[in-house]
Design a protein around this motif. Structure first.
Motif, PDB file in Angstrom:
ATOM      1  N   PRO A  69       0.782  -1.238   0.000  1.00 47.75           N
ATOM      2  CA  PRO A  69       0.000   0.000   0.000  1.00 47.75           C
ATOM      3  C   PRO A  69       0.811   1.284   0.000  1.00 47.75           C
ATOM      4  O   PRO A  69       0.394   2.281  -0.601  1.00 47.75           O
ATOM      5  N   ILE A  70       1.990   1.284   0.643  1.00 49.88           N
ATOM      6  CA  ILE A  70       2.794   2.505   0.690  1.00 49.88           C
ATOM      7  C   ILE A  70       3.331   2.886  -0.681  1.00 49.88           C
ATOM      8  O   ILE A  70       3.684   4.041  -0.931  1.00 49.88           O
ATOM      9  N   LYS A  71       3.346   1.937  -1.611  1.00 55.70           N
ATOM     10  CA  LYS A  71       3.863   2.195  -2.959  1.00 55.70           C
ATOM     11  C   LYS A  71       2.862   2.937  -3.834  1.00 55.70           C
ATOM     12  O   LYS A  71       3.223   3.434  -4.901  1.00 55.70           O
ATOM     13  N   LYS A  72       1.592   2.962  -3.445  1.00 47.88           N
ATOM     14  CA  LYS A  72       0.545   3.733  -4.138  1.00 47.88           C
ATOM     15  C   LYS A  72       0.458   3.391  -5.630  1.00 47.88           C
ATOM     16  O   LYS A  72       0.259   4.279  -6.480  1.00 47.88           O
ATOM     17  N   VAL A  73       0.569   2.118  -5.957  1.00 49.96           N
ATOM     18  CA  VAL A  73       0.473   1.694  -7.359  1.00 49.96           C
ATOM     19  C   VAL A  73      -0.898   2.035  -7.927  1.00 49.96           C
ATOM     20  O   VAL A  73      -1.050   2.319  -9.122  1.00 49.96           O
ATOM     21  N   GLU A  74      -1.913   2.048  -7.064  1.00 47.90           N
ATOM     22  CA  GLU A  74      -3.258   2.380  -7.531  1.00 47.90           C
ATOM     23  C   GLU A  74      -3.320   3.790  -8.127  1.00 47.90           C
ATOM     24  O   GLU A  74      -4.117   4.062  -9.035  1.00 47.90           O
ATOM     25  N   ASN A  75      -2.450   4.701  -7.631  1.00 44.72           N
ATOM     26  CA  ASN A  75      -2.440   6.055  -8.190  1.00 44.72           C
ATOM     27  C   ASN A  75      -1.992   6.060  -9.643  1.00 44.72           C
ATOM     28  O   ASN A  75      -2.416   6.910 -10.434  1.00 44.72           O
ATOM     29  N   LEU A  76      -1.139   5.114 -10.003  1.00 44.29           N
ATOM     30  CA  LEU A  76      -0.755   4.975 -11.402  1.00 44.29           C
ATOM     31  C   LEU A  76      -1.957   4.537 -12.231  1.00 44.29           C
ATOM     32  O   LEU A  76      -2.174   5.039 -13.341  1.00 44.29           O
ATOM     33  N   LEU A  77      -2.752   3.619 -11.679  1.00 45.53           N
ATOM     34  CA  LEU A  77      -3.961   3.172 -12.382  1.00 45.53           C
ATOM     35  C   LEU A  77      -4.961   4.307 -12.532  1.00 45.53           C
ATOM     36  O   LEU A  77      -5.552   4.499 -13.599  1.00 45.53           O
ATOM     37  N   TYR A  78      -5.144   5.084 -11.461  1.00 44.72           N
ATOM     38  CA  TYR A  78      -6.082   6.204 -11.520  1.00 44.72           C
ATOM     39  C   TYR A  78      -5.581   7.275 -12.501  1.00 44.72           C
ATOM     40  O   TYR A  78      -6.371   7.858 -13.252  1.00 44.72           O
ATOM     41  N   GLY A  79      -4.262   7.524 -12.459  1.00 44.24           N
ATOM     42  CA  GLY A  79      -3.696   8.503 -13.378  1.00 44.24           C
ATOM     43  C   GLY A  79      -3.824   8.057 -14.820  1.00 44.24           C
ATOM     44  O   GLY A  79      -4.112   8.869 -15.710  1.00 44.24           O
ATOM     45  N   ALA A  80      -3.618   6.770 -15.067  1.00 43.48           N
ATOM     46  CA  ALA A  80      -3.747   6.232 -16.424  1.00 43.48           C
ATOM     47  C   ALA A  80      -5.176   6.380 -16.927  1.00 43.48           C
ATOM     48  O   ALA A  80      -5.408   6.749 -18.084  1.00 43.48           O
ATOM     49  N   THR A  81      -6.143   6.098 -16.045  1.00 45.55           N
ATOM     50  CA  THR A  81      -7.555   6.243 -16.419  1.00 45.55           C
ATOM     51  C   THR A  81      -7.863   7.686 -16.792  1.00 45.55           C
ATOM     52  O   THR A  81      -8.543   7.962 -17.790  1.00 45.55           O
ATOM     53  N   GLU A  82      -7.348   8.621 -15.989  1.00 42.76           N
ATOM     54  CA  GLU A  82      -7.578  10.043 -16.261  1.00 42.76           C
ATOM     55  C   GLU A  82      -6.915  10.463 -17.573  1.00 42.76           C
ATOM     56  O   GLU A  82      -7.494  11.225 -18.356  1.00 42.76           O
ATOM     57  N   ALA A  83      -5.703   9.962 -17.834  1.00 39.80           N
ATOM     58  CA  ALA A  83      -5.007  10.298 -19.078  1.00 39.80           C
ATOM     59  C   ALA A  83      -5.801   9.821 -20.288  1.00 39.80           C
ATOM     60  O   ALA A  83      -5.891  10.525 -21.301  1.00 39.80           O
ATOM     61  N   MET A  84      -6.382   8.637 -20.177  1.00 41.80           N
ATOM     62  CA  MET A  84      -7.188   8.110 -21.277  1.00 41.80           C
ATOM     63  C   MET A  84      -8.438   8.951 -21.499  1.00 41.80           C
ATOM     64  O   MET A  84      -8.826   9.225 -22.641  1.00 41.80           O
ATOM     65  N   LYS A  85      -9.054   9.416 -20.406  1.00 44.10           N
ATOM     66  CA  LYS A  85     -10.234  10.276 -20.524  1.00 44.10           C
ATOM     67  C   LYS A  85      -9.883  11.587 -21.215  1.00 44.10           C
ATOM     68  O   LYS A  85     -10.713  12.187 -21.901  1.00 44.10           O
ATOM     69  N   GLN A  86      -8.641  12.035 -21.026  1.00 44.81           N
ATOM     70  CA  GLN A  86      -8.200  13.294 -21.610  1.00 44.81           C
ATOM     71  C   GLN A  86      -7.742  13.131 -23.061  1.00 44.81           C
ATOM     72  O   GLN A  86      -7.277  14.083 -23.674  1.00 44.81           O
ATOM     73  N   GLY A  87      -7.875  11.916 -23.592  1.00 48.51           N
ATOM     74  CA  GLY A  87      -7.556  11.694 -24.989  1.00 48.51           C
ATOM     75  C   GLY A  87      -6.108  11.357 -25.277  1.00 48.51           C
ATOM     76  O   GLY A  87      -5.606  11.653 -26.374  1.00 48.51           O
ATOM     77  N   SER A  88      -5.413  10.716 -24.330  1.00 51.34           N
ATOM     78  CA  SER A  88      -4.025  10.334 -24.563  1.00 51.34           C
ATOM     79  C   SER A  88      -3.941   9.276 -25.661  1.00 51.34           C
ATOM     80  O   SER A  88      -4.920   8.588 -25.970  1.00 51.34           O
ATOM     81  N   GLU A  89      -2.770   9.151 -26.228  1.00 46.28           N
ATOM     82  CA  GLU A  89      -2.545   8.088 -27.198  1.00 46.28           C
ATOM     83  C   GLU A  89      -2.618   6.737 -26.484  1.00 46.28           C
ATOM     84  O   GLU A  89      -2.355   6.637 -25.286  1.00 46.28           O
ATOM     85  N   PRO A  90      -2.966   5.660 -27.192  1.00 41.45           N
ATOM     86  CA  PRO A  90      -3.073   4.339 -26.562  1.00 41.45           C
ATOM     87  C   PRO A  90      -1.740   3.900 -25.940  1.00 41.45           C
ATOM     88  O   PRO A  90      -0.672   4.154 -26.493  1.00 41.45           O
ATOM     89  N   PHE A  91      -1.819   3.253 -24.775  1.00 47.47           N
ATOM     90  CA  PHE A  91      -0.624   2.750 -24.107  1.00 47.47           C
ATOM     91  C   PHE A  91      -1.008   1.598 -23.203  1.00 47.47           C
ATOM     92  O   PHE A  91      -2.174   1.410 -22.855  1.00 47.47           O
ATOM     93  N   ASN A  92      -0.005   0.818 -22.823  1.00 45.00           N
ATOM     94  CA  ASN A  92      -0.183  -0.291 -21.891  1.00 45.00           C
ATOM     95  C   ASN A  92       0.648  -0.051 -20.643  1.00 45.00           C
ATOM     96  O   ASN A  92       1.580   0.767 -20.648  1.00 45.00           O
ATOM     97  N   ILE A  93       0.315  -0.790 -19.593  1.00 43.57           N
ATOM     98  CA  ILE A  93       1.023  -0.661 -18.320  1.00 43.57           C
ATOM     99  C   ILE A  93       1.560  -2.022 -17.891  1.00 43.57           C
ATOM    100  O   ILE A  93       0.810  -2.995 -17.851  1.00 43.57           O
ATOM    101  N   GLU A  94       2.849  -2.076 -17.560  1.00 44.07           N
ATOM    102  CA  GLU A  94       3.471  -3.293 -17.025  1.00 44.07           C
ATOM    103  C   GLU A  94       3.688  -3.089 -15.532  1.00 44.07           C
ATOM    104  O   GLU A  94       4.368  -2.129 -15.126  1.00 44.07           O
ATOM    105  N   ILE A  95       3.128  -3.955 -14.706  1.00 43.06           N
ATOM    106  CA  ILE A  95       3.344  -3.905 -13.265  1.00 43.06           C
ATOM    107  C   ILE A  95       4.227  -5.084 -12.887  1.00 43.06           C
ATOM    108  O   ILE A  95       3.795  -6.245 -12.948  1.00 43.06           O
ATOM    109  N   MET A  96       5.459  -4.773 -12.513  1.00 44.35           N
ATOM    110  CA  MET A  96       6.451  -5.809 -12.216  1.00 44.35           C
ATOM    111  C   MET A  96       6.711  -5.859 -10.717  1.00 44.35           C
ATOM    112  O   MET A  96       7.055  -4.852 -10.106  1.00 44.35           O
ATOM    113  N   GLY A  97       6.552  -7.031 -10.133  1.00 42.31           N
ATOM    114  CA  GLY A  97       6.794  -7.187  -8.708  1.00 42.31           C
ATOM    115  C   GLY A  97       5.729  -8.050  -8.058  1.00 42.31           C
ATOM    116  O   GLY A  97       4.696  -8.351  -8.661  1.00 42.31           O
TER     117      GLY A  97
END
Length: 249
Positions: A69-97
């Motif tokens: 939880p201290i790593k706040k990986v969920e914030n990356l997911l939330y940020g990615a969702t927001e970026a997509m809503k704003q019309g970002s180019e398509p991208f994928n996310i790799e979560i390693m660990g």
């Protein structure tokens, strides 16, 4: 026992070693007022791992580290969702660990809830050459932790020539100073903005950022340079040389 032995040992220390300014701050808060040497962890450049010379065609960002939880990986997911809503180019996310089963389940549930199932890939634990190969395929590594010490994730990415976003909870303001990444707060809206910045950069811009990141590692963190700092620290403690500028009293 802490009061009887540990506190007294700390008070009598000729000098304490911190790997970054943030650790020195914690040492001062603890009550130690003596000299503190800020010497980073040494960075080893693995054989056969060269800086990347081209940016992968597939736009991919990623996270590497313990899933907690201290790593706040969920914030990356939330940020990615927001970026997509704003019309970002398509991208994928790799979560390693890997991490606690409870937190991994939480992240998987959030991926499902946010509709990111086709975008997010949970890679699992990676190590050795595979780790560097994975880092090299990223357009940028994201470290959204609430709090982080020096660690080795950021240097490992920079060695590969991969730019890094790191939160203000990490000791990596040099990402801004060397223009090899982003040192900003970890709010989802900020992360969304960084994601869009990453995806909008041209190949030569990303390669230039990667080159500056590698140069930072070579100039300040390479293992022989860190070993020399340690030698200077002990030389000063023994009265054999003047005080180095990385020692704070």
């Amino acid at each position: 026992m802490k009061k009887l032995w540990f506190d007294e040992d700390i008070k009598q220390a000729a000098c304490l070693h911190a790997t970054c300014e943030q650790e020195m701050k914690y040492i001062r808060q603890y009550g130690y007022s003596g000299p503190v040497a800020i010497i980073p962890n040494p960075v080893v450049f693995p054989e056969g791992i060269a800086i990347k010379e081209q940016i992968p065609v597939q736009k991919r960002i990623g996270y590497l580290g313990r899933l907690h939880p201290i790593k706040k990986v969920e914030n990356l997911l939330y940020g990615a969702t927001e970026a997509m809503k704003q019309g970002s180019e398509p991208f994928n996310i790799e979560i390693m660990g890997r991490g606690s089963e409870e937190y991994e389940t939480f992240l998987c549930d959030e991926v499902e809830r946010l509709g990111l199932k086709e975008k997010v890939h949970f890679v699992g634990f990676v190590n050795g050459k595979e780790k560097y190969e994975k880092l090299s395929t990223l357009w940028a590594l994201f470290v959204p932790s609430a709090q982080e010490n020096f660690g080795m994730i950021v240097p490992e990415a920079l060695i590969c020539g991969t730019p890094v976003y790191a939160s203000l909870g990490t000791p990596w303001k040099e990402l801004n100073e060397y223009r090899c990444g982003w040192w900003r707060d970890n709010r989802p809206e900020t992360i969304a903005k960084v994601i869009r910045e990453v995806l909008q950069k041209k190949e030569d811009e990303l390669l230039a950022m990667g080159s500056r990141g590698r140069k930072l590692m070579e100039e300040k963190y390479e293992q022989h340079k860190v070993a020399q700092m340690m030698a200077e620290l002990y030389g000063w403690l023994l009265g054999e040389c003047s005080k180095p500028d990385f020692i704070y009293e």
